[in-house]
Scaffold this active site. Sequence first.
Site, PDB file in Angstrom:
ATOM      1  N   ARG A 229      23.605  29.545  12.941  1.00 32.18           N
ATOM      2  CA  ARG A 229      24.148  30.796  13.622  1.00 32.18           C
ATOM      3  C   ARG A 229      23.995  32.077  12.038  1.00 32.18           C
ATOM      4  O   ARG A 229      24.405  31.898  11.667  1.00 32.18           O
ATOM      5  CB  ARG A 229      25.348  31.824  13.908  1.00 32.18           C
ATOM      6  CG  ARG A 229      25.658  30.789  15.444  1.00 32.18           C
ATOM      7  CD  ARG A 229      24.420  32.237  16.451  1.00 32.18           C
ATOM      8  NE  ARG A 229      25.041  33.322  16.531  1.00 32.18           N
ATOM      9  CZ  ARG A 229      26.048  34.429  16.580  1.00 32.18           C
ATOM     10  NH1 ARG A 229      26.439  33.075  18.049  1.00 32.18           N
ATOM     11  NH2 ARG A 229      26.439  34.733  16.550  1.00 32.18           N
TER      12      ARG A 229
ATOM     13  N   HIS B 125      22.389  38.732  26.432  1.00 33.23           N
ATOM     14  CA  HIS B 125      23.758  38.943  26.184  1.00 33.23           C
ATOM     15  C   HIS B 125      24.544  39.812  26.208  1.00 33.23           C
ATOM     16  O   HIS B 125      23.856  40.928  25.851  1.00 33.23           O
ATOM     17  CB  HIS B 125      24.603  38.630  24.459  1.00 33.23           C
ATOM     18  CG  HIS B 125      23.859  37.257  23.732  1.00 33.23           C
ATOM     19  ND1 HIS B 125      22.707  36.827  23.936  1.00 33.23           N
ATOM     20  CD2 HIS B 125      24.212  35.849  24.329  1.00 33.23           C
ATOM     21  CE1 HIS B 125      22.141  35.455  23.581  1.00 33.23           C
ATOM     22  NE2 HIS B 125      23.490  35.074  23.388  1.00 33.23           N
TER      23      HIS B 125
ATOM     24  N   LYS C  87      17.687  32.341  28.188  1.00 32.43           N
ATOM     25  CA  LYS C  87      19.072  32.430  27.891  1.00 32.43           C
ATOM     26  C   LYS C  87      19.504  33.060  28.253  1.00 32.43           C
ATOM     27  O   LYS C  87      19.356  34.686  27.828  1.00 32.43           O
ATOM     28  CB  LYS C  87      19.408  31.758  26.427  1.00 32.43           C
ATOM     29  CG  LYS C  87      20.707  31.738  26.793  1.00 32.43           C
ATOM     30  CD  LYS C  87      20.926  31.383  24.839  1.00 32.43           C
ATOM     31  CE  LYS C  87      22.790  31.758  25.047  1.00 32.43           C
ATOM     32  NZ  LYS C  87      23.070  31.912  23.133  1.00 32.43           N
TER      33      LYS C  87
ATOM     34  N   THR D 287      46.813  24.320  42.330  1.00 33.05           N
ATOM     35  CA  THR D 287      48.444  25.078  41.586  1.00 33.05           C
ATOM     36  C   THR D 287      48.100  26.284  41.556  1.00 33.05           C
ATOM     37  O   THR D 287      47.701  27.716  42.531  1.00 33.05           O
ATOM     38  CB  THR D 287      48.407  24.091  40.463  1.00 33.05           C
ATOM     39  OG1 THR D 287      50.338  24.509  39.514  1.00 33.05           O
ATOM     40  CG2 THR D 287      47.596  24.531  39.248  1.00 33.05           C
TER      41      THR D 287
ATOM     42  N   LYS E  86      48.956  27.585  45.674  1.00 29.96           N
ATOM     43  CA  LYS E  86      49.434  26.838  46.547  1.00 29.96           C
ATOM     44  C   LYS E  86      49.593  27.478  48.334  1.00 29.96           C
ATOM     45  O   LYS E  86      49.553  26.523  48.887  1.00 29.96           O
ATOM     46  CB  LYS E  86      50.854  25.856  45.829  1.00 29.96           C
ATOM     47  CG  LYS E  86      50.400  25.352  44.877  1.00 29.96           C
ATOM     48  CD  LYS E  86      51.715  24.631  44.241  1.00 29.96           C
ATOM     49  CE  LYS E  86      51.089  23.278  42.977  1.00 29.96           C
ATOM     50  NZ  LYS E  86      52.018  23.230  42.774  1.00 29.96           N
TER      51      LYS E  86
ATOM     52  N   ASP F 124      52.252  16.336  45.373  1.00 32.81           N
ATOM     53  CA  ASP F 124      53.519  17.259  44.785  1.00 32.81           C
ATOM     54  C   ASP F 124      54.819  16.802  46.037  1.00 32.81           C
ATOM     55  O   ASP F 124      55.889  15.946  45.186  1.00 32.81           O
ATOM     56  CB  ASP F 124      53.650  18.410  44.345  1.00 32.81           C
ATOM     57  CG  ASP F 124      53.291  18.837  43.251  1.00 32.81           C
ATOM     58  OD1 ASP F 124      52.967  17.861  41.983  1.00 32.81           O
ATOM     59  OD2 ASP F 124      52.420  20.091  43.404  1.00 32.81           O
TER      60      ASP F 124
ATOM     61  N   GLY G 247      59.561  14.140  34.722  1.00 33.10           N
ATOM     62  CA  GLY G 247      58.998  14.873  35.120  1.00 33.10           C
ATOM     63  C   GLY G 247      57.788  14.084  35.191  1.00 33.10           C
ATOM     64  O   GLY G 247      56.360  14.583  35.731  1.00 33.10           O
TER      65      GLY G 247
HETATM   66  P1  NAP Z   1      58.243  28.441  39.799  1.00 33.29           P
HETATM   67  O1  NAP Z   1      57.836  28.937  40.963  1.00 33.29           O
HETATM   68  O2  NAP Z   1      57.815  29.778  38.415  1.00 33.29           O
HETATM   69  O3  NAP Z   1      60.256  28.231  39.701  1.00 33.29           O
HETATM   70  C1  NAP Z   1      60.925  28.203  38.740  1.00 33.29           C
HETATM   71  C2  NAP Z   1      62.761  28.722  38.763  1.00 33.29           C
HETATM   72  O4  NAP Z   1      62.566  28.107  37.779  1.00 33.29           O
HETATM   73  C3  NAP Z   1      62.729  29.799  39.477  1.00 33.29           C
HETATM   74  O5  NAP Z   1      64.232  29.885  40.522  1.00 33.29           O
HETATM   75  C4  NAP Z   1      62.818  30.722  38.164  1.00 33.29           C
HETATM   76  O6  NAP Z   1      64.127  31.691  38.356  1.00 33.29           O
HETATM   77  C5  NAP Z   1      63.856  29.924  37.728  1.00 33.29           C
HETATM   78  N1  NAP Z   1      63.591  29.612  36.036  1.00 33.29           N
HETATM   79  C6  NAP Z   1      62.944  29.973  35.540  1.00 33.29           C
HETATM   80  N2  NAP Z   1      63.579  30.429  34.007  1.00 33.29           N
HETATM   81  C7  NAP Z   1      64.542  30.002  34.294  1.00 33.29           C
HETATM   82  C8  NAP Z   1      66.104  29.605  33.119  1.00 33.29           C
HETATM   83  N3  NAP Z   1      65.528  30.234  31.558  1.00 33.29           N
HETATM   84  N4  NAP Z   1      66.988  30.088  33.423  1.00 33.29           N
HETATM   85  C9  NAP Z   1      67.624  29.646  34.708  1.00 33.29           C
HETATM   86  N5  NAP Z   1      66.916  29.274  35.503  1.00 33.29           N
HETATM   87  C10 NAP Z   1      65.218  30.047  35.601  1.00 33.29           C
HETATM   88  O7  NAP Z   1      57.753  27.735  38.605  1.00 33.29           O
HETATM   89  P2  NAP Z   1      57.700  26.136  39.662  1.00 33.29           P
HETATM   90  O8  NAP Z   1      56.149  25.630  39.918  1.00 33.29           O
HETATM   91  O9  NAP Z   1      58.635  25.844  41.301  1.00 33.29           O
HETATM   92  O10 NAP Z   1      57.694  25.127  38.488  1.00 33.29           O
HETATM   93  C11 NAP Z   1      58.944  25.187  37.790  1.00 33.29           C
HETATM   94  C12 NAP Z   1      59.118  24.230  36.994  1.00 33.29           C
HETATM   95  O11 NAP Z   1      58.430  22.546  36.957  1.00 33.29           O
HETATM   96  C13 NAP Z   1      58.342  23.854  35.265  1.00 33.29           C
HETATM   97  O12 NAP Z   1      58.497  24.323  34.413  1.00 33.29           O
HETATM   98  C14 NAP Z   1      57.021  22.840  35.347  1.00 33.29           C
HETATM   99  O13 NAP Z   1      57.778  22.101  34.142  1.00 33.29           O
HETATM  100  C15 NAP Z   1      57.791  21.621  36.846  1.00 33.29           C
HETATM  101  N6  NAP Z   1      56.979  21.051  37.378  1.00 33.29           N
HETATM  102  C16 NAP Z   1      56.781  20.005  37.468  1.00 33.29           C
HETATM  103  C17 NAP Z   1      55.641  18.983  37.680  1.00 33.29           C
HETATM  104  C18 NAP Z   1      55.581  17.288  37.918  1.00 33.29           C
HETATM  105  O14 NAP Z   1      54.868  17.315  38.260  1.00 33.29           O
HETATM  106  N7  NAP Z   1      56.047  17.377  36.950  1.00 33.29           N
HETATM  107  C19 NAP Z   1      54.697  20.205  38.698  1.00 33.29           C
HETATM  108  C20 NAP Z   1      55.173  21.186  38.420  1.00 33.29           C
HETATM  109  C21 NAP Z   1      56.062  21.678  38.371  1.00 33.29           C
HETATM  110  P3  NAP Z   1      63.873  33.106  38.687  1.00 33.29           P
HETATM  111  O15 NAP Z   1      62.969  33.178  40.008  1.00 33.29           O
HETATM  112  O16 NAP Z   1      64.710  33.877  38.506  1.00 33.29           O
HETATM  113  O17 NAP Z   1      62.193  33.526  38.065  1.00 33.29           O
END
Ligand code: NAP
Length: 499
Positions: free
Chosen positions: A32, A111, A136, A278, A282, A318, A456
Amino acid sequence: MICVTIGRGRHQHMIAEHKALVEQGAKLVELRLDYISRNVDLSRLLKDRPGPVVVTCRRREDGGRWRGTEEARQMLLRVAIASGAEYVDLEEDIAEKLPRFGSTKRIVSYHNFQETPEDLDALHARLAMANADIVKIATMANSVDDNLRVLKLIKESTIPTIGLCMGEIGTPTRILNAKFGSPFTYAAFQADREFAPGQISYAEMKKVYHYEKINAETEFYGVIADPVGHSLSPIVHNTAFQHDGLNKVYLPFRVVREDLESFLESCPEFGVKGLSVTIPHKESVLPKIDHQDPSVEEVQSVNTILFTKSGLYGYNTDFQAALVCLAKGVGAEEIEGAFEGKTALVLGAGGVSKTIANGLHHNGAKVVVTARTDERAERLAGTLGCRVVKWEKRQEIIPDILVNGTPVGMHPNLDETPFDIEHLPPTAVVFDTVYNPERTLLLKQAREANLTAISGAEMFIRQAAMQYRLFTGKKAPKDIMYRVFKSSISAAKYEESGT
Ligand code: NAP
C-alpha cells in the site's frame, strides 16, 4: 491464496514486513504505497522483492491515505506496471487511462465504505469491461443480504472476481471467497492493523480458518450472534475439525435480529450445514425449527441447528451439558431423578439461568430463583411454578446446589462473587456458569471450603463437544478443544491488559 496487505510509513519497514511474511509462507502481498509518509521510491520496494506483489495506491475517497496529487499517484501506478509488478490495483475511473503492458495483471477495483450498491451486476460488468484480469469489489455490509449478493456475484461471474464485504457483518465473506473460486482474499499483517473494517489477520486466516485448504467441497458451520466478536466457538470448533482432518470450517456470523430469517433461509445455498446459536437468537429461531429435540421442547430455546434435506433440526446442548455437569457434581449416574429432594438456588433469571432452572426443576430439585430484577425472577419462577426470593435475601437460602447464572465474577471483575458460601452444607455443589476466568472467586472459595465446584469451562466444553458430535457424527476431541479454549482465554486477557 491469501494476499497480505502491508502499509507502513517507511520503506524499510515495508521491506522488512514483506521478507517476514514470505518467511511465514505468504505467497502474495499488497504494497500500500499510500501509507508511505515520504516520497515513494518504488524501485526500492520492487528491486529485490522476495515474492509477488499487488501494487496499490489508494486515494482518500476510496478509503486510502494518499496525500499527493492524482497525477503523481497515476505515475506511480504506471511505473509499477512498467517495472513488471505482478499485479496492479486500478480503480474503475483510471483503469482505461493506464494501458496494459507486459505481464502485469490488472485488478480493477471498487470500494464503498457506506453500503453495498443495489445493482452489483451492472457494476461488475463495468469493472470487467475496463480491461480487467481480476475484478475486486469491496463494499460495506449493512445486512446479511449484502453478503449473500456479493457471494452470488463471485459464484456466477465468468471473470475471476474477489468480493469482500466490510464490517463485522461482512467478515465471513473474506473466508467464503475461497469456496466460490476467488483468485485470492485479503488479510492484514497484524490483527491490530486492519486496512478495512472487519479484516482478518494473516495468522488468523491461516491458523484458525485454514483458508488455503478451503475448496468447493468445504462444508461450513458457524455461530450466529450479535455481537459475535468475542466468541470462542470458531477457534474451538476449527481446531477440532483440523485435528480430525475434516473439510469443514466454522465461521463467526454477526446476524442482527431483522436478518435472522433471510440468513437461515440462505444457509443451505451457501454450504452452511450447521450453526451454534447464541444471544439474542436462542428463542427467536424457534419458529424456524422443523424438528425439535426434547431438550428444545423442554426449555423452548435452541443453541444448535442442523440443516438437513428434511428441514431444520434444533437442539439445546447448553441444557444437556449443564445437567451432565450437575449430575456428576451430585454423584449421580444419570440425569433423570439426579436432583430429587435437593434444594437448588439459581442466581440470575437470564437465558442460562432459565435453561438450568428448568432442567433442575424437571429432574426433581426444589428450585429457588433469585435475580436483581424482581420481575425477571418472578417471571421465571412463574413459568416453572417454583419459589422466588428477593435478591437482597438470597443469603437466607441454604441450598444443596448453588448455580451462578449471572456474569458476576467474570473477567475483569475477578474480585466479585455473587454469593457468600460460608453457610453452605459440606455436601453442597457450587456451579459457576462463568468461564472466563475458569477459576472464579466463587469457585476458589468453594474449593477452599472442600465443596464440590463445577466450572463454566466444563459446561462450555461439554456443550461444544455435543455440538461437534451433531455437526460431524464423530466423538469430539474434547482435550484438544479444552486446551485451545484455555489458551484463548489467556491470550484475550493478555491482549486486554496491553502487555
Ligand atoms: P442474560 O440473559 O443477560 O442474564 C444474565 C442474568 O444475570 C440476568 O438475570 C441479569 O440481571 C443478571 N445480572 C447481570 N449482571 C448482574 C450483576 N452485576 N449482579 C447481579 N445480577 C446480574 O445472560 P445469560 O445468557 O444468561 O448468561 C449469563 C452468564 O452465563 C454469562 O455471563 C456467561 O458467563 C455464562 N454462560 C456460560 C455458558 C457456558 O457454557 N459455561 C454459556 C452461556 C453463558 P438483569 O436482568 O437485571 O440484567
